[in-house]
Design an enzyme around this catalytic site. Structure first.
Site, PDB file in Angstrom:
ATOM      1  CB  ILE A  20       1.381   6.671  12.772  1.00  0.00           C
ATOM      2  CG1 ILE A  20       0.949   6.521  11.305  1.00  0.00           C
ATOM      3  CG2 ILE A  20       1.104   8.076  13.269  1.00  0.00           C
ATOM      4  CD1 ILE A  20      -0.542   6.752  11.079  1.00  0.00           C
ATOM      5  N   GLY A  21       3.913   4.445  11.777  1.00  0.00           N
ATOM      6  CA  GLY A  21       4.132   3.017  11.546  1.00  0.00           C
ATOM      7  C   GLY A  21       5.197   2.777  10.502  1.00  0.00           C
ATOM      8  N   GLY A  23       6.669  -0.664   7.791  1.00  0.00           N
ATOM      9  CA  GLY A  23       6.508  -2.043   7.341  1.00  0.00           C
ATOM     10  C   GLY A  23       7.557  -2.411   6.324  1.00  0.00           C
ATOM     11  CB  SER A  24       7.968  -5.454   4.240  1.00  0.00           C
ATOM     12  OG  SER A  24       6.639  -5.491   3.773  1.00  0.00           O
ATOM     13  CG  PHE A  25       4.991  -0.734   2.811  1.00  0.00           C
ATOM     14  CD1 PHE A  25       4.954   0.622   3.072  1.00  0.00           C
ATOM     15  CD2 PHE A  25       4.320  -1.581   3.660  1.00  0.00           C
ATOM     16  CE1 PHE A  25       4.263   1.128   4.153  1.00  0.00           C
ATOM     17  CE2 PHE A  25       3.618  -1.089   4.740  1.00  0.00           C
ATOM     18  CZ  PHE A  25       3.593   0.265   4.990  1.00  0.00           C
ATOM     19  N   GLY A  26       7.842   0.337   3.537  1.00  0.00           N
ATOM     20  CA  GLY A  26       8.312   1.684   3.844  1.00  0.00           C
ATOM     21  C   GLY A  26       7.695   2.209   5.122  1.00  0.00           C
ATOM     22  CB  ILE A  28       2.338   4.337   7.924  1.00  0.00           C
ATOM     23  CG1 ILE A  28       2.467   2.963   7.278  1.00  0.00           C
ATOM     24  CG2 ILE A  28       0.911   4.868   7.749  1.00  0.00           C
ATOM     25  CD1 ILE A  28       1.629   1.893   7.950  1.00  0.00           C
ATOM     26  CE  LYS A  43      -0.057   1.014   4.478  1.00  0.00           C
ATOM     27  NZ  LYS A  43      -0.263  -0.419   4.145  1.00  0.00           N
ATOM     28  CG  ASP A 132       1.634 -10.764   6.736  1.00  0.00           C
ATOM     29  OD1 ASP A 132       1.913 -11.610   7.622  1.00  0.00           O
ATOM     30  OD2 ASP A 132       2.192  -9.652   6.672  1.00  0.00           O
TER      31      ASP A 132
END
Length: 229
Positions: A20-21, A23-26, A28, A43, A132
């Site tokens: 579903i998403g 980001g910079s971390f990985g 979701i 996550k 952020d």
């Protein structure tokens, strides 16, 4: 498919259903507890990275625990991933904004602004900067919490003062930008050490974005990133 997170069960009970998403971390995933059927968000971050943003976020979410802060169910290391299991939330304000043809009414912006400022005030009172602020990092709650605005993604957050002495971090210049340039404060773009006012200035730009439909500096054609800033 065998190596896909969707084929795994984390902590013996959480099974990812769909992405579903990202980001910079990985990534979701929407997930469910195979024992109870309850829905959660998971996550996932590759555990081989040198510095885990997810571990920092898990620590901060536990520390910040309060109104409009996502609840954590589990954090740890499972298979090839750092794994954070947390409360499932609704759509981001950016997604809702786009669904409304990139324009919110003045009343909607005021109602959102009150909750957004309340969330950042709470975080600042806990000695933390978000760093952020952007529409993607505010969401509405899920189901019975759909009237509530949540603040998310603390991977770039930082302590700005001592919780014991309240001594503020020292002022520095020449720092690289932390955060999203479109909503960053003037001082952050100039490379100054960020403080509480930079989070607040960024919220101001987000609210103007919601009112106007865009910001004047969107879409600037500049070759060098430093010139854009």
């Amino acid at each position: 498919m065998l190596n896909s997170p969707r084929s795994k069960i984390f902590f013996s009970k959480y099974k990812p259903d769909k992405k579903i998403g990202e980001g910079s971390f990985g990534k979701i995933y929407l997930a469910h507890n195979i024992q109870t059927g309850q829905k959660f968000a998971i996550k996932l971050e590759n555990k081989n990275i040198s510095q885990s943003l997810l571990e920092q976020e898990a620590f901060l979410l536990c520390y910040l625990k309060g109104e409009g802060i996502p609840l954590i169910k589990s954090f740890g290391y499972n298979n090839d991933y750092n794994v954070l299991v947390m409360e499932l939330l609704g759509k981001s304000l950016e997604d809702l904004f786009l669904e409304c043809n990139s324009k919110f009414s003045l009343k909607t912006v005021c109602m959102l602004g009150i909750q957004m400022i309340s969330r950042i005030q709470y975080i600042h009172n806990k000695h933390i900067l978000h760093r952020d602020i952007k529409p993607d990092n505010f969401t509405i709650g899920y189901a019975e919490n759909s009237h509530k605005v949540y603040i998310i993604d603390f991977g770039l957050s930082k302590k700005y003062r001592s919780s014991k002495t309240l001594q503020h971090i020292k002022y520095h210049e020449g720092k690289k930008l932390t955060g999203t340039a479109r909503y960053a404060s003037i001082r952050a773009l100039k490379g100054c050490e960020q403080g509480r006012r930079d989070d607040m200035e960024a919220i101001g730009y987000v609210l103007m974005y919601f009112l106007r439909g865009s910001l004047p500096w969107q879409g600037l054609r500049v070759e060098r990133r430093e010139d854009r800033y």
